[in-house]
Design an enzyme around this catalytic site. Structure first.
Site, PDB file in Angstrom:
ATOM      1  N   GLU A   1      34.123  34.093  46.356  1.00 25.54           N
ATOM      2  CA  GLU A   1      34.153  35.322  45.558  1.00 25.54           C
ATOM      3  C   GLU A   1      32.800  35.499  44.895  1.00 25.54           C
ATOM      4  O   GLU A   1      32.255  34.565  44.307  1.00 25.54           O
ATOM      5  CB  GLU A   1      35.222  35.275  44.458  1.00 25.54           C
ATOM      6  CG  GLU A   1      36.638  35.546  44.908  1.00 25.54           C
ATOM      7  CD  GLU A   1      37.590  35.691  43.724  1.00 25.54           C
ATOM      8  OE1 GLU A   1      37.118  36.053  42.614  1.00 25.54           O
ATOM      9  OE2 GLU A   1      38.790  35.435  43.905  1.00 25.54           O
TER      10      GLU A   1
ATOM     11  N   GLU B   1      41.587  29.415  42.248  1.00 22.42           N
ATOM     12  CA  GLU B   1      41.139  29.246  40.866  1.00 22.42           C
ATOM     13  C   GLU B   1      42.145  28.470  40.005  1.00 22.42           C
ATOM     14  O   GLU B   1      42.606  28.956  38.965  1.00 22.42           O
ATOM     15  CB  GLU B   1      40.838  30.611  40.235  1.00 22.42           C
ATOM     16  CG  GLU B   1      39.676  31.325  40.895  1.00 22.42           C
ATOM     17  CD  GLU B   1      39.308  32.638  40.227  1.00 22.42           C
ATOM     18  OE1 GLU B   1      40.074  33.102  39.346  1.00 22.42           O
ATOM     19  OE2 GLU B   1      38.250  33.202  40.560  1.00 22.42           O
TER      20      GLU B   1
END
Length: 319
Positions: free
Chosen positions: A158, A26
């Site tokens: 995710e 991320e």
């Protein structure tokens, strides 16, 4: 970063194809107004995206240079914040690679956000809510069109929906819809299990690591057993004419196809067809919502609801 990947690639170079390296988690402008909200018109955001692309290229060049199994190992790379929407922008590009088709796009998607991640947000998810289902379908369809259909793998690295009071059945329904929607497009899903079950934080735990027991087994049944990597069970109807349809039951697991009994059995008028990996499948289908498991604990499914016709690009979706 290059030094880190040189060491990791050397240390794990003998591991087989089950090991996949991902460049960074991320990546984003932490602590700024753009941390989770990238914008194509903002110079800082443009620079950040350019930096991410360079970091992804460093991963590929560094790992490939170590040779051995790393010469053609699958490598995963994210866009800004691993957001699936930002991967669609022309500012983002996949790294160049000496290995053929071994770059995987990594995305994280807690969708719909107000149900899956936002607090307090919404605690209810309904298979009758076209808007909530549409949010899931829209981002997955965009990824399929830009990447999957061009032979570029995508992994939802995710996903998950946190506990919000007594909303287990909502999470079960959501997981079934989410994972099946990803599975028919060839995108494996990885549940974000942070081990949290109580408190006021992000409660994404589904397995107790201390006891190795499922805390929310109905979710694991839907999200794992029916997922692309383990099981792909779809109720479908083959399109054989303008008005005529025949029913089919598709199971990826070979022992199902060979006569095994799935946990949630297909209606008697459904038939097994070829293992889904054979690709000998209809090119046009009507996919059907799976009904809720009966409240009394029975495992039989209720009436099935036809949702929409799908034109499926199996060549791009199934490997």
């Amino acid at each position: 970063m290059r030094a880190i990947w040189e060491q990791l690639a050397e240390r794990f170079g003998d591991y087989d194809e089950h090991l996949i390296f991902e460049s960074v988690n991320e990546p984003r402008l932490a602590g700024t107004a753009y941390e989770w909200n990238w914008s194509a018109g903002i110079p800082e955001c443009q620079e950040a995206m350019s930096c991410i692309c360079r970091l992804n290229q460093v991963l590929v060049d560094t790992v490939r240079a170590t040779g051995g199994n790393n010469a053609d190992r699958y490598l995963m790379v994210p866009s800004y914040a691993a957001n699936p929407g930002y991967a669609l922008y022309s500012d983002f590009s996949l790294p160049e690679d000496t290995a053929e088709n071994k770059i995987i796009l990594s995305v994280h998607a807690y969708t719909p956000y107000n149900f899956a991640l936002q607090m307090p947000g919404k605690s209810k998810f309904s298979l009758d809510n076209a808007g909530m289902k549409g949010e899931i379908a829209n981002f997955m369809r965009s990824l399929q069109q830009k990447f999957i259909n061009k032979g570029i793998p995508v992994v939802i690295g995710e996903f998950g929906a946190m506990t919000k009071g007594n909303n287990l059945q909502d999470r079960v329904d959501w997981a079934a819809w989410y994972v099946d929607s990803a599975a028919i497009r060839g995108m494996p899903c990885v549940w974000w299990d942070n081990g949290a079950f109580t408190g006021s934080g992000e409660l994404f735990g589904i397995i107790d690591r201390r006891t190795c027991q499922w805390k929310y087994e109905p979710i694991s049944d839907e999200a794992i057993k029916n997922g692309y990597d383990v099981y792909l069970i779809i109720y479908a109807v083959d399109k054989v004419g303008n008005d005529a349809f025949t029913t089919t039951y598709i199971a990826k697991k070979t022992d199902y196809v060979d006569g095994g009994t799935p946990d949630h059995r297909a209606p008697k008028n459904h038939q097994h067809i070829e293992d889904i990996r054979s690709r000998r499948l209809p090119t046009s289908m009507i996919f059907i919502n799976r009904a809720k498991i009966q409240k009394d604990g029975g495992d039989e499914r209720g009436p099935l609801e036809i949702t929409r016709v799908f034109d499926v690009n199996w060549e791009g979706a199934i490997t």
